[in-house]
Write a protein that holds these residues in place. Structure first.
Motif, short mmCIF file in Angstrom:
data_model
loop_
_atom_site.label_atom_id
_atom_site.label_comp_id
_atom_site.label_asym_id
_atom_site.label_seq_id
_atom_site.Cartn_x
_atom_site.Cartn_y
_atom_site.Cartn_z
N ILE A 131 19.07 -8.27 -3.29
CA ILE A 131 18.77 -9.64 -4.28
C ILE A 131 17.33 -9.12 -4.69
O ILE A 131 16.29 -8.82 -4.13
N VAL A 143 22.62 -17.45 -5.07
CA VAL A 143 22.85 -15.75 -4.97
C VAL A 143 22.90 -15.21 -3.56
O VAL A 143 23.83 -14.65 -3.45
N GLU A 144 22.22 -15.65 -2.88
CA GLU A 144 22.21 -15.33 -1.48
C GLU A 144 23.63 -15.63 -0.88
O GLU A 144 24.18 -14.70 -0.15
N TYR A 191 14.52 -16.84 -11.42
CA TYR A 191 15.86 -16.77 -11.03
C TYR A 191 15.86 -15.39 -9.97
O TYR A 191 15.13 -14.49 -10.23
N GLN A 192 17.20 -15.34 -9.51
CA GLN A 192 17.47 -14.13 -8.76
C GLN A 192 18.88 -13.53 -9.06
O GLN A 192 19.42 -14.15 -9.81
N PHE A 193 19.15 -12.37 -8.90
CA PHE A 193 20.48 -11.71 -9.31
C PHE A 193 20.63 -10.53 -8.10
O PHE A 193 19.54 -9.95 -7.56
N SER A 196 27.00 -8.48 -12.26
CA SER A 196 25.78 -9.05 -11.65
C SER A 196 26.38 -10.41 -11.20
O SER A 196 26.77 -11.06 -11.89
N ILE A 197 25.63 -10.95 -10.23
CA ILE A 197 25.71 -12.27 -9.87
C ILE A 197 24.19 -12.95 -10.14
O ILE A 197 23.35 -12.39 -9.74
N SER A 198 24.13 -13.89 -10.85
CA SER A 198 22.66 -14.48 -11.37
C SER A 198 22.52 -15.78 -11.47
O SER A 198 23.50 -16.50 -12.00
N SER A 199 21.37 -16.36 -10.96
CA SER A 199 20.98 -17.92 -11.26
C SER A 199 20.08 -18.10 -12.36
O SER A 199 19.63 -19.08 -12.54
N THR A 255 26.52 -16.36 -2.15
CA THR A 255 27.54 -15.73 -3.02
C THR A 255 27.48 -14.40 -2.61
O THR A 255 28.34 -13.68 -2.27
N ARG A 256 26.30 -13.74 -2.62
CA ARG A 256 26.12 -12.27 -2.29
C ARG A 256 26.83 -12.01 -0.75
O ARG A 256 27.43 -10.96 -0.43
#
Length: 129
Positions: A100, A83-84, A106-108, A120-123, A86-87
């Motif tokens: 984040i 996520v980091e 997980y993170q998003f 949202s971007i999410s793991s 990609t962000r």
């Protein structure tokens, strides 16, 4: 037997219609940042965005005059391993991405597309259950 059959024998959800005022901006956003390609049919107002590796097809439909940007109650969630990073890549390319958030495993991070829809971007999908 009828006990094991679904009462509604339909396939899985594979498409999502997104109403938007600036379709070109939406095509650029999802193509540049999320790997989609645009497909059109002659005489059709809808632009289909598809990924080469499958997944949900996004159908961009011109919004009506009465539809306001960001009015929908949906959020598109994109699976990412990191996520980091990609962000950071999204921010570097000019996208405004929120902080984040750390959930249980997980993170998003959240952002808006050009039509002000929640993304949202999410793991989460990759996290152990």
């Amino acid at each position: 037997t009828s006990a094991t059959r679904s009462p509604n024998p339909t396939g899985p959800c594979s498409r999502l219609v997104i109403y938007c005022h600036d379709i070109d901006a939406m095509v650029a956003f999802y193509s540049t940042h999320f790997g989609y390609q645009a497909f059109t049919r002659d005489g059709d107002r809808i632009i289909e965005l598809r990924r080469a590796d499958g997944g949900l097809i996004l159908m961009l439909h011109p919004a009506g005059k009465g539809q306001k940007a960001g009015q929908s109650l949906i959020k598109l969630v994109f699976e990412v391993e990191d996520v980091e990073s990609t962000r950071n890549a999204l921010i570097k390319s000019g996208v405004d991405v929120g902080p984040i958030h750390q959930a249980d495993s997980y993170q998003f991070a959240n952002l808006k597309d050009p039509a002000k829809n929640s993304v949202s971007i999410s793991s989460r999908a990759l996290a152990a259950l």
